[in-house]
Structures are given as structure tokens and as C-alpha cells.
Design an enzyme around this catalytic site. Sequence first.
Site, PDB file in Angstrom:
ATOM      1  N   SER A 143      23.242 -16.580 -28.421  1.00 15.20           N
ATOM      2  CA  SER A 143      24.363 -15.626 -28.458  1.00 15.20           C
ATOM      3  C   SER A 143      24.450 -15.100 -29.882  1.00 15.20           C
ATOM      4  O   SER A 143      23.936 -15.730 -30.810  1.00 15.20           O
ATOM      5  CB  SER A 143      25.661 -16.370 -28.116  1.00 15.20           C
ATOM      6  N   TYR A 156      31.866 -23.616 -28.470  1.00 17.59           N
ATOM      7  CA  TYR A 156      30.802 -22.719 -27.983  1.00 17.59           C
ATOM      8  C   TYR A 156      29.916 -22.281 -29.149  1.00 17.59           C
ATOM      9  O   TYR A 156      28.685 -22.349 -29.062  1.00 17.59           O
ATOM     10  CB  TYR A 156      31.445 -21.504 -27.305  1.00 17.59           C
TER      11      TYR A 156
HETATM   12  N1  LIG Z   1      27.865 -12.655 -20.980  1.00 15.59           N
HETATM   13  C1  LIG Z   1      27.855 -12.615 -22.310  1.00 15.59           C
HETATM   14  O1  LIG Z   1      28.554 -11.807 -22.940  1.00 15.59           O
HETATM   15  C2  LIG Z   1      26.980 -13.560 -23.087  1.00 15.59           C
HETATM   16  C3  LIG Z   1      26.793 -13.303 -24.436  1.00 15.59           C
HETATM   17  C4  LIG Z   1      25.994 -14.154 -25.185  1.00 15.59           C
HETATM   18  C5  LIG Z   1      25.391 -15.236 -24.582  1.00 15.59           C
HETATM   19  N2  LIG Z   1      25.587 -15.466 -23.270  1.00 15.59           N
HETATM   20  C6  LIG Z   1      24.927 -16.623 -22.682  1.00 15.59           C
HETATM   21  O2  LIG Z   1      24.179 -16.237 -21.551  1.00 15.59           O
HETATM   22  C7  LIG Z   1      24.044 -17.354 -20.680  1.00 15.59           C
HETATM   23  C8  LIG Z   1      24.351 -16.909 -19.260  1.00 15.59           C
HETATM   24  O3  LIG Z   1      25.721 -16.561 -19.171  1.00 15.59           O
HETATM   25  P1  LIG Z   1      26.263 -15.375 -18.246  1.00 15.59           P
HETATM   26  O4  LIG Z   1      26.925 -14.403 -19.124  1.00 15.59           O
HETATM   27  O5  LIG Z   1      25.219 -14.911 -17.318  1.00 15.59           O
HETATM   28  O6  LIG Z   1      27.452 -16.111 -17.451  1.00 15.59           O
HETATM   29  P2  LIG Z   1      27.448 -16.815 -16.022  1.00 15.59           P
HETATM   30  O7  LIG Z   1      28.694 -17.611 -16.002  1.00 15.59           O
HETATM   31  O8  LIG Z   1      27.209 -15.811 -14.969  1.00 15.59           O
HETATM   32  O9  LIG Z   1      26.170 -17.749 -16.093  1.00 15.59           O
HETATM   33  C9  LIG Z   1      26.163 -19.073 -16.523  1.00 15.59           C
HETATM   34  C10 LIG Z   1      25.347 -19.862 -15.536  1.00 15.59           C
HETATM   35  O10 LIG Z   1      25.231 -21.209 -15.980  1.00 15.59           O
HETATM   36  C11 LIG Z   1      25.414 -22.039 -14.848  1.00 15.59           C
HETATM   37  N3  LIG Z   1      25.805 -23.388 -15.228  1.00 15.59           N
HETATM   38  C12 LIG Z   1      26.975 -23.802 -15.765  1.00 15.59           C
HETATM   39  N4  LIG Z   1      26.958 -25.145 -15.911  1.00 15.59           N
HETATM   40  C13 LIG Z   1      25.742 -25.570 -15.474  1.00 15.59           C
HETATM   41  C14 LIG Z   1      25.131 -26.838 -15.360  1.00 15.59           C
HETATM   42  N5  LIG Z   1      25.767 -27.950 -15.745  1.00 15.59           N
HETATM   43  N6  LIG Z   1      23.880 -26.910 -14.838  1.00 15.59           N
HETATM   44  C15 LIG Z   1      23.223 -25.792 -14.434  1.00 15.59           C
HETATM   45  N7  LIG Z   1      23.767 -24.547 -14.520  1.00 15.59           N
HETATM   46  C16 LIG Z   1      25.003 -24.457 -15.033  1.00 15.59           C
HETATM   47  C17 LIG Z   1      26.488 -21.343 -14.042  1.00 15.59           C
HETATM   48  O11 LIG Z   1      26.539 -21.833 -12.708  1.00 15.59           O
HETATM   49  C18 LIG Z   1      26.022 -19.898 -14.154  1.00 15.59           C
HETATM   50  O12 LIG Z   1      25.062 -19.618 -13.169  1.00 15.59           O
HETATM   51  C19 LIG Z   1      24.966 -18.434 -21.224  1.00 15.59           C
HETATM   52  O13 LIG Z   1      24.217 -19.382 -21.960  1.00 15.59           O
HETATM   53  C20 LIG Z   1      25.881 -17.668 -22.149  1.00 15.59           C
HETATM   54  O14 LIG Z   1      26.397 -18.473 -23.197  1.00 15.59           O
HETATM   55  C21 LIG Z   1      26.371 -14.654 -22.497  1.00 15.59           C
END
Ligand SMILES: NC(=O)c1ccc[n+]([C@@H]2O[C@H](COP(=O)([O-])OP(=O)(O)OC[C@H]3O[C@@H](n4cnc5c(N)ncnc54)[C@H](O)[C@@H]3O)[C@@H](O)[C@H]2O)c1
Length: 255
Positions: A143, A156
Site C-alpha cells: 500500500s 495497518y
Molecule cells: N482498496 C484499496 O484502496 C487498497 C489500497 C492499498 C492496498 N490495498 C490492499 O489490497 C489488498 C486487497 O484489498 P481490497 O482492496 O481488494 O479489499 P477486499 O476487502 O476486497 O480484499 C481483501 C481480501 O482479503 C481476504 N481476507 C481477509 N482475511 C483473510 C484471511 N485470514 N485469509 C485469507 N483471505 C483473507 C478477504 O476475504 C478479501 O477477499 C489488501 O492487502 C489491501 O490492504 C488496498
Amino acid sequence: MSLKGKAAVVTGGNSGIGMAIVLELARQGASVVIDYVAHPEATEELERQVHALGDQVIGVKADVSQVAELQNLFAAAVKAFGRVDIVVNNAGIETRTSILNTTEAQFEKVMAVNLKSAFFGTQLAAQQMIKQGGGGRIINITSVHEDWPMPGNTAYCLSKGGMRMLTRTAGVELAPHNILVVGVGPGAVATPINLTTMQDPLLLKKLDSAIPLGRMAKPEEIASLVAFLASDGASYITATTIFADGGIMQSSPGL
Ligand SMILES: NC(=O)c1ccc[n+]([C@@H]2O[C@H](COP(=O)([O-])OP(=O)(O)OC[C@H]3O[C@@H](n4cnc5c(N)ncnc54)[C@H](O)[C@@H]3O)[C@@H](O)[C@H]2O)c1
């Protein structure tokens, strides 16, 4: 950018960025293992979409915060496809709690889902890649907050900062095996993790106006970068993070 003949594992692969990554890797010809913890119906629908692209796919339920479940995930991948070439450590959660009131349980959960999973995901991936030979790609979805403080989301940020150093250290350690470890650092992406902001017009306007490109990213805009990093074209990139943030880190003091 063909990934034909490659086998990929994507953690947290049935929603948001992970789902877009699964589809993009499949579009490029990879066989894919979709790791998930909830919503089996979403995994089944995604499996149908991957099949429609002509690729092989399996869904595996595994909580990546538990090393034993990660081991099962990798065993299932090897059983299905005989190898693992690309691992995307994508699963992640937030607590959005201040350092003043984050509980021990909240802290441990964020660190286990985000950082511990990436550490042991990297370890298991590298062990398999060394065993099969020929190198591999490990892509950690970090991130902008691997580097950029976010008050009210300290655990986080700490987990993502840990992933930054994991990427750099493992990248150096695994380079002799031609295993490349790269971080992908998204800015704000329109996914379920940002639902509260996306459903609040004022918050969304504030966020959009802080981003030089004027909007959140679509998950597909992160997935295309991941697919490139998994491809032959990215054969000299390791131990670093590539940001896809619409320019926000260069323009905003923080949100
Ligand atoms: N959306 C944003 O703005 C953003 C920005 C920077 C980084 N990220 C990172 O991107 C990644 C994906 O996030 P996203 O935005 O798609 O959100 P999201 O909530 O759609 O995806 C997160 C996924 O992780 C899974 N998950 C949670 N706990 C888990 C576990 N114990 N075992 C297996 N899977 C698990 C959830 O079920 C979900 O499918 C994350 O690491 C997040 O920190 C997101």
C-alpha cells in the site's frame, strides 16, 4: 505478455483487487488457485469466469493468518498444477483504530492477516520454487501506507511497512534463485475495503480531490501491473515496490 504454462496462487482472491488479479492472470493464460476465507459463491462465480477464458482454476478455502492453512493452500496448488510460479500475497484487512485504543486482539489480527501471511506465503512459495527450479515471482500487495503514515490506522501501516521490508530482504535473499520479490503499492482503490468512504459523498469528494488523477483506481488498474510484474518483461525488477497511486504520495501530506 503471455503467462501460459504458469501456475499462480492469489490470496484473498475472490473480491476486490484479488479478484481482478485472478482474472488478469487468467487472461494472460496462467492457471490460478483462488484462496478465499468467505463467500464460496463468489469463488464459484469467479471459477466460472476463469473457465470461460479457457484456463484451469481451483478455489481453496484457507485462512492465510494460519501457517497450517497456508501449507494446505500450497499443497493443493502443487497437487492441482504440479508447480507454483507466481504467488500474490494480496489478502489484507484494516481496523481503522487509533493507536490510543487498538486492542491486542485487533493488532494481532491485522499483523497476522497482512504481514505474517505474506512472510510465510513467501517462505512456502520460495521453498516450492527452489524445489521445482527455474525461479518465480512473489508479488506482495502492500500500500502507499508501507511508507506513508495514516493516523487512525497505525496497525495497518505497521503491517504494510513490514511487508515493505519483507519484500526488500526476501528479494535480496532469494535473488540467487531467480525468485523475484516485488511489492505493489496501491493508493485508493474502489473495493469493499473502502466501502465507508465510497458510500459517503463528502468523504469521497475529499479523497478524489487529493488524488492528482482525480479519482480512485479501478481494481483492474492494479491487476494489470501485477500481471506485468509476473511476466518476462519484468525480469529485472526485484526487492522494491512499484506504486500505483494516481500520484497521491507526491502531492498530499496525508489524508
Ligand atoms: N482498496 C484499496 O484502496 C487498497 C489500497 C492499498 C492496498 N490495498 C490492499 O489490497 C489488498 C486487497 O484489498 P481490497 O482492496 O481488494 O479489499 P477486499 O476487502 O476486497 O480484499 C481483501 C481480501 O482479503 C481476504 N481476507 C481477509 N482475511 C483473510 C484471511 N485470514 N485469509 C485469507 N483471505 C483473507 C478477504 O476475504 C478479501 O477477499 C489488501 O492487502 C489491501 O490492504 C488496498
